[in-house]
Design a protein around this motif. Structure first.
Motif, short mmCIF file in Angstrom:
data_model
loop_
_atom_site.label_atom_id
_atom_site.label_comp_id
_atom_site.label_asym_id
_atom_site.label_seq_id
_atom_site.Cartn_x
_atom_site.Cartn_y
_atom_site.Cartn_z
N LEU A 147 -36.90 -4.16 -7.01
CA LEU A 147 -38.26 -4.69 -7.16
C LEU A 147 -38.26 -5.47 -8.46
O LEU A 147 -37.46 -5.20 -9.36
N ARG A 148 -39.13 -6.46 -8.54
CA ARG A 148 -39.19 -7.27 -9.77
C ARG A 148 -40.53 -7.96 -9.80
O ARG A 148 -41.35 -7.82 -8.89
N GLY A 149 -40.77 -8.74 -10.86
CA GLY A 149 -42.09 -9.34 -11.08
C GLY A 149 -42.89 -8.37 -11.95
O GLY A 149 -42.95 -7.16 -11.66
N ALA A 150 -43.53 -8.92 -12.99
CA ALA A 150 -44.14 -8.06 -14.02
C ALA A 150 -45.10 -7.02 -13.46
O ALA A 150 -45.07 -5.85 -13.86
N GLY A 151 -45.96 -7.42 -12.50
CA GLY A 151 -46.95 -6.48 -11.97
C GLY A 151 -46.31 -5.34 -11.20
O GLY A 151 -46.62 -4.16 -11.41
N THR A 152 -45.38 -5.68 -10.31
CA THR A 152 -44.72 -4.65 -9.49
C THR A 152 -43.85 -3.75 -10.36
O THR A 152 -43.79 -2.54 -10.14
N ILE A 153 -43.22 -4.35 -11.37
CA ILE A 153 -42.45 -3.54 -12.33
C ILE A 153 -43.39 -2.54 -13.02
O ILE A 153 -43.07 -1.35 -13.17
N GLY A 154 -44.58 -3.01 -13.42
CA GLY A 154 -45.54 -2.13 -14.09
C GLY A 154 -45.99 -0.98 -13.20
O GLY A 154 -45.99 0.19 -13.61
N SER B 167 -35.37 0.19 -18.65
CA SER B 167 -34.91 -0.46 -17.41
C SER B 167 -34.94 -1.99 -17.50
O SER B 167 -34.00 -2.66 -17.08
N ARG B 168 -36.04 -2.55 -18.03
CA ARG B 168 -36.12 -4.00 -18.23
C ARG B 168 -37.00 -4.25 -19.47
O ARG B 168 -38.07 -3.67 -19.59
N PRO B 169 -36.58 -5.14 -20.35
CA PRO B 169 -37.27 -5.22 -21.65
C PRO B 169 -38.45 -6.19 -21.76
O PRO B 169 -39.25 -6.06 -22.69
N CYS C 165 -40.19 -19.52 -10.11
CA CYS C 165 -39.87 -18.11 -9.88
C CYS C 165 -40.72 -17.57 -8.72
O CYS C 165 -41.19 -18.33 -7.87
N ASN C 166 -40.92 -16.27 -8.69
CA ASN C 166 -41.85 -15.69 -7.70
C ASN C 166 -42.92 -14.92 -8.44
O ASN C 166 -42.64 -13.94 -9.14
N ALA C 167 -44.15 -15.41 -8.31
CA ALA C 167 -45.30 -14.73 -8.90
C ALA C 167 -46.33 -14.54 -7.79
O ALA C 167 -47.51 -14.83 -7.93
N LEU D 175 -32.57 -16.95 -7.88
CA LEU D 175 -33.17 -17.62 -6.71
C LEU D 175 -34.48 -16.99 -6.20
O LEU D 175 -34.75 -16.98 -5.00
N GLN D 176 -35.29 -16.48 -7.13
CA GLN D 176 -36.56 -15.87 -6.71
C GLN D 176 -37.46 -16.88 -5.99
O GLN D 176 -38.25 -16.50 -5.13
N GLY D 177 -37.36 -18.17 -6.37
CA GLY D 177 -38.18 -19.19 -5.72
C GLY D 177 -37.68 -19.48 -4.31
O GLY D 177 -38.44 -19.44 -3.34
N GLY E 256 -46.56 -17.61 -13.46
CA GLY E 256 -46.99 -16.29 -13.92
C GLY E 256 -46.55 -16.06 -15.35
O GLY E 256 -46.20 -17.01 -16.07
N ALA E 257 -46.58 -14.81 -15.79
CA ALA E 257 -46.13 -14.47 -17.15
C ALA E 257 -45.59 -13.05 -17.16
O ALA E 257 -46.04 -12.19 -16.40
N ASP E 258 -44.62 -12.84 -18.02
CA ASP E 258 -44.10 -11.47 -18.23
C ASP E 258 -44.66 -10.85 -19.49
O ASP E 258 -44.79 -9.63 -19.59
N ARG E 259 -44.94 -11.70 -20.49
CA ARG E 259 -45.57 -11.19 -21.71
C ARG E 259 -46.23 -12.36 -22.43
O ARG E 259 -45.65 -13.43 -22.57
N GLY F 76 -44.14 -15.76 -22.41
CA GLY F 76 -42.79 -15.46 -21.92
C GLY F 76 -42.82 -15.41 -20.41
O GLY F 76 -43.63 -14.69 -19.83
N ASN F 77 -41.96 -16.17 -19.77
CA ASN F 77 -41.87 -16.14 -18.31
C ASN F 77 -40.44 -16.55 -17.92
O ASN F 77 -39.61 -16.85 -18.79
N LYS F 78 -40.18 -16.56 -16.63
CA LYS F 78 -38.83 -16.83 -16.11
C LYS F 78 -38.19 -18.05 -16.77
O LYS F 78 -38.85 -19.07 -17.00
N ALA G 242 -32.80 -14.35 -19.21
CA ALA G 242 -33.60 -14.29 -17.98
C ALA G 242 -35.00 -14.88 -18.17
O ALA G 242 -35.69 -15.15 -17.18
N PHE G 243 -35.43 -15.05 -19.41
CA PHE G 243 -36.79 -15.54 -19.68
C PHE G 243 -36.75 -16.55 -20.81
O PHE G 243 -35.80 -16.59 -21.59
N ASP G 244 -37.80 -17.38 -20.90
CA ASP G 244 -37.97 -18.22 -22.09
C ASP G 244 -39.43 -18.15 -22.52
O ASP G 244 -40.26 -17.50 -21.87
#
Ligand code: MRU
Length: 337
Positions: free
Chosen positions: A52-59, A89-91, A153-155, A191-193, A231-234, A242-244, A309-311
Motif C-alpha cells: 500500500l502507498r500514498g500518504a493517506g493510505t499509509i497513515g 517503515s517510510r519516512p 504519481c497516484n493521489a 510507475l504509480q501514474g 497531492g502531497a506527502d508533507r 514534499g511530493n513524488k 523518492a520525493f522532492d
C-alpha cells in the motif's frame, strides 16, 4: 494469507475486527489481490514494502498497525518499540506520524486501550473520506468544462480514502458531467501514474492518457494543459510541498507556461514542526528501482543509480493548496495550526 476478489465499489484499506485488508497495489493493474494483515508487524511491513502507498493510505495503515500493537502488547516499553518499528517503515509521509501519534496518545490512558486504538484509527479513515470529498468539491470549482488536467504519481482512491486528494476534483468534475481529460504522468521509477492512476481513471470511465514523465512541458507549451493537480506527502509551515519525485519540475514548467498548479492535501499532511522544505525528510530508495523493470536489468549493470523518492516544490511555484478547510495561498498554510 491472500485471496483474489472481484470488487466493483472498492476501497484501498478496511478492517474486520483486528485484521486489516488492503488491495495489494504492487499487483495492479494486472491483478486485483486482497491481502490480510493480522499483526502490527505484517501491517508495518506492508507499508515498508509498498503493498500500500500514498500518504493517506499509509497513515490509515499506520494507525491500524498501532491499534494492532495495542491488542498484542500491554507494557509501554513494548508499545513504544512497536511505534518506532511502524514509524521506520517510510519516512516522508506526514500522515504516518500523525496517525501513530494520535492513536498512541488517545489509547494509552484509555480503560479499554485496544478498543479505543481501533476506534481512533477508524476515525482517521473516516475523516480522510470526509476531507477528500470536501477537497474534491472545492477543487472541482476550478475545473471548467473542456479542461485538460495534468496529474503526477497516484493521489487517487488508492492513496487516500474517499476520492483521493489530487484526483478528488477530477472525480467530482466528472460526476458533474464536465467534459474533462486527464494526462497521467507515468511517474518513474515505480510507475504509480501508468499503473495506478490510469487503472483508477479507467475504472471510473474518465478519459485519460498516460504520458512519459518528460512530456509535460511539450504539452504545456502547446497549451494542451489547463490545470495541474498533485497531492502531497508533507507540507512545511512555509507552504513548501514534499511530493513524488518530479513534482518540482512540473511546478516550474507550469509557472513558466502560465498553468495554474494546485496541491490537494488534508491538514493531516501539514507538518507544523517543519519550518521550510529543507526540513522535509526525503526517502531514498534502492538503485534497483531505476536499473530494473521487475527482475530485468534495463540499464548498464556497472553504473550506479540515485533514487530519491520525493522532492520539494517551493511555495512560490504553487498557485494554491486545497485542504478540507478551503483553498489557501501556500504562504498562509501556517495559519491553519
Ligand atoms: O511513494 P508513494 O507512491 O507512496 O508516493 C505517493 C505520492 O507521492 C502521492 O502523490 C502523495 O502521497 C499524495 S496522495 C495522498
Amino acid at each position: 494469507m491472500k485471496k483474489n476478489k472481484q470488487i466493483q465499489e472498492w476501497a484501498a484499506i478496511w478492517r474486520e475486527g483486528r485484521t486489516i485488508f488492503i488491495i495489494d497495489q504492487t499487483k495492479l493493474p494486472f491483478n486485483l489481490e486482497i491481502v490480510e494483515l493480522r499483526s502490527y508487524i505484517e501491517t508495518a511491513n506492508a507499508i515498508r514494502d509498498m503493498l500500500l502507498r500514498g500518504a493517506g493510505t499509509i497513515g490509515v495503515a499506520a494507525g491500524y498497525a498501532m491499534a494492532q500493537a495495542f491488542a498484542e502488547y500491554s507494557t509501554i516499553k513494548e508499545l513504544e518499540k512497536a511505534k518506532l518499528y511502524i514509524e521506520s517503515s517510510r519516512p516522508t509521509a506526514q500522515n504516518l506520524f500523525y496517525a501513530t501519534n494520535r492513536v498512541y496518545e488517545e489509547a494509552r490512558n484509555a480503560e479499554n486501550s485496544d478498543k479505543k486504538a481501533f476506534e481512533t484509527a477508524d476515525q482517521i479513515l473516516h475523516e480522510d473520506e470526509k476531507h477528500s470529498r470536501i477537497m474534491g468539491e472545492l477543487g472541482a470549482e476550478l475545473v471548467k468544462d473542456g479542461f485538460r488536467i495534468l496529474t503526477h504519481c497516484n493521489a487517487g482512491k488508492l492513496a487516500i480514502q474517499g476520492w483521493g486528494s489530487a484526483l478528488a476534483p477530477v472525480y467530482v468534475a466528472h460526476k458533474q458531467g464536465k467534459n474533462i481529460f486527464v494526462y497521467a504522468d507515468e511517474t518513474r521509477p515505480r510507475l504509480q501514474g501508468a499503473q495506478l492512476t490510469a487503472w483508477e481513471l479507467h475504472q471510473a470511465g474518465i478519459p485519460h492518457a498516460i504520458i512519459a514523465d518528460n512530456a509535460a512541458g511539450y504539452y504545456m507549451l502547446q497549451k494542451k494543459i489547463d490545470i495541474v493537480f498533485v497531492g502531497a506527502d508533507r507540507i512545511a509551515r512555509s507552504g513548501d510541498v514534499g511530493n513524488k519525485i518530479g513534482t518540482y519540475e512540473k511546478a516550474v514548467l507550469a509557472k513558466e507556461n502560465g498553468v495554474p498548479f494546485y496541491v490537494v492535501a488534508p491538514c493531516s499532511t501539514i507538518d507544523f514542526s517543519c519550518t521550510c522544505g529543507a526540513d522535509i525528510p526525503i526517502e531514498v530508495r534502492s538503485p534497483d528501482e531505476i536499473k530494473k523493470t521487475g527482475n530485468m536489468l534495463i540499464a548498464n549493470p556497472e553504473s550506479d543509480a540515485f533514487n530519491p523518492a520525493f522532492d520539494v516544490t517551493p511555495a512560490r511555484y504553487i498557485t494554491g493548496i486545497i485542504t478540507e478547510k478551503g483553498i489557501h495561498k501556500p504562504e498562509d498554510i501556517h495559519t491553519l495550526q
